[in-house]
Design a protein around this motif. Structure first.
Motif: not given
Lengths: 256, 221
Positions: A224-231
């Motif tokens: 989930i945290v990586e998804v935030g970074v990707a955004f």
């Protein structure tokens, strides 16, 4: 020829090469960096503590969670700074040496073959970006890499066709909002663990949300945290490209 | 130390030093601001290369990822086959084969718990979650793998992590630098250092101004 600067550079290089004799040999497992207690601990314990096979992802998103959070904020801040420096397309300087260009990439000198093949490639690249993002736990990948690949697909699209027409589809305002959403996902997920009695970014406490195991809560929280970074990374990289390539005049015509 | 050792066993440092010196030289001696920034980028690439080269070990993996065999030992072809054959037979067979025994534990565990695991753990019956739950069962059934790992078998993950974030942040800050140069070009019409200095000195003559717009307007009135 800048003699003085060249002498300084050569002397510095000679000193560094002289110092090489004291450096540990390449790929030595006894070197201070590799024999250090921290990296040994990471290599031995990451799978038992997080169930993530990719050590880099585990260290990035869990052990060094604060670092990654604020790296993401730095990327976002850089995007905002570029926006502030180059302006938003409506120029305020009355007296500039270089007049504002009338058009940015509005003429269509673009090759038809390039445009069509780009259009065919873009979905594949975006799918690969999502794969890299989602598979960051088991293979090389993660939020930064996936985000940059995603941004590259949009950049390809804008390079091969009209920049302003493409910018009208995903506006600058949207890009900034996506960047904010990414940081909110990351920081919000960290804050959520405060409500379950843990520390900031203490994913163990989120097992109430994933009724599996504290370790699986860690593993999924990293995704989930990586998804935030990707955004954040993808939207801000796209913004930086647009602003730099057009000198700040990339705002779509209908908004200008 | 003879030259060969210095060249071969420290090749990464040679490349690092040469790249770094090229970068520093460009920053110091180039007149063009874009070339200066590119020198800075080369310097940054040299530092990143240095860090990543430090992470490698002689017998290490290319990328610091646990191999599948290490974390899922029951997926070995031979052992799997064995378990399939013997799963319904006497327990004696499992005592002989340590890994097979563990596999049996794992299977039993999932059999026992599958019923209510479906309810309380598997709200989402996605394949990934299934695999995840099995991973947990496997993890519970086995001893931690920390003791079976030799740290020399894996490259050091820490420099990789540091450089991963440094590359992205480096690109973003490089963008800030380039945008500053574009702004300078917009105002002075040049990105050559000496021409910009001249333009600043002649600012009042040319009508160019460094002051904010409002002040300039007030002065004109």
């Amino acid at each position: 020829m800048k003699v003085f600067q060249t002498i300084i550079a050569v002397v510095l290089g000679a000193l560094l090469i002289y110092a090489e004799a004291d450096f540990p040999a390449w790929a030595s497992s006894k070197s201070p960096a590799n024999a250090g207690e921290l990296s040994q601990y990471y290599i031995k314990n990451i799978y038992d503590e997080t169930l993530v096979p990719n050590m880099v992802t585990a260290v990035l998103a869990d052990y060094r969670g604060y670092d990654t959070l604020f790296e993401t904020v730095v990327v976002f801040t850089a995007g905002l700074a570029i926006f502030a420096i180059l302006g938003t397309g409506v120029m305020r300087e009355k007296k500039t040496a270089v007049p504002a260009p009338k058009r940015i990439y509005s003429e269509p000198p673009f090759d038809l073959i390039v445009r069509i093949s780009t259009r065919m490639l873009v979905p594949v690249i975006q799918l690969f970006a999502l794969y890299v993002l989602a598979h960051g736990h088991h293979s090389p990948g993660g939020g930064f890499q996936g985000g940059v690949i995603l941004a590259a697909s949009f950049i390809m699209l804008e390079l091969s066709s009209d920049l302003r027409a493409e910018a009208a589809k995903l506006t600058h305002r949207m890009s900034i909002w996506l960047g904010i959403i990414g940081i909110v996902i990351y920081a919000g997920w960290g804050t959520l663990s405060l409500f379950f009695g843990g520390h900031f970014l203490d994913y163990d406490m989120l097992q109430a949300l994933f009724p599996l195991d504290p370790l699986m809560a860690r593993s999924h929280s990293m995704l989930i945290v990586e998804v935030g970074v990707a955004f954040t990374v993808s939207s801000i990289m796209l913004l930086i490209f647009r602003q730099l390539v057009s000198g700040g005049y990339s705002i779509p015509d209908k908004q200008a | 130390m003879d030259l060969q050792t210095l060249l071969v066993s420290k090749l990464n440092y040679w490349i690092f030093v040469i790249l770094m010196i090229v970068g520093i030289w460009a920053i110091m001696s180039k007149n063009n601001l874009i070339k200066k920034i590119m020198g800075l980028a080369i310097f940054q690439a040299a530092v990143i290369l240095f860090y990543v080269s430090l992470a490698s070990k002689e017998h290490g993996t290319d990328i610091p990822i646990y191999p599948h065999d290490l974390i899922h030992p029951e997926h070995h072809g031979e052992v799997d086959h064995h378990v399939e054959e013997d799963s319904a037979k006497a327990h004696g067979a499992y005592e002989k084969h340590e890994t097979a025994h563990h596999e049996e534990e794992h299977v039993k565990h999932s059999d026992d718990h599958d019923a209510h695991a479906e309810k309380d753990a598997h709200h989402d019956t996605h394949g990934d979650h299934q695999e995840a739950a099995h991973g947990v069962a496997h993890h519970d059934a086995h001893a931690p793998i920390a003791d079976s790992i030799n740290a020399d078998d894996f490259n050091n993950p820490l420099p990789h992590v540091l450089m991963l974030t440094a590359i992205v942040v480096g690109v973003a800050t490089l963008g800030v630098g380039l945008s500053l140069i574009q702004r300078v070009y917009r105002i002075y019409g040049s990105i050559e250092e000496n021409e910009i200095l001249e333009a600043i000195q002649n600012a009042s003559d040319d009508g160019l101004t460094l002051q904010p717009e409002e002040e300039a307007a007030a002065q004109q009135e």
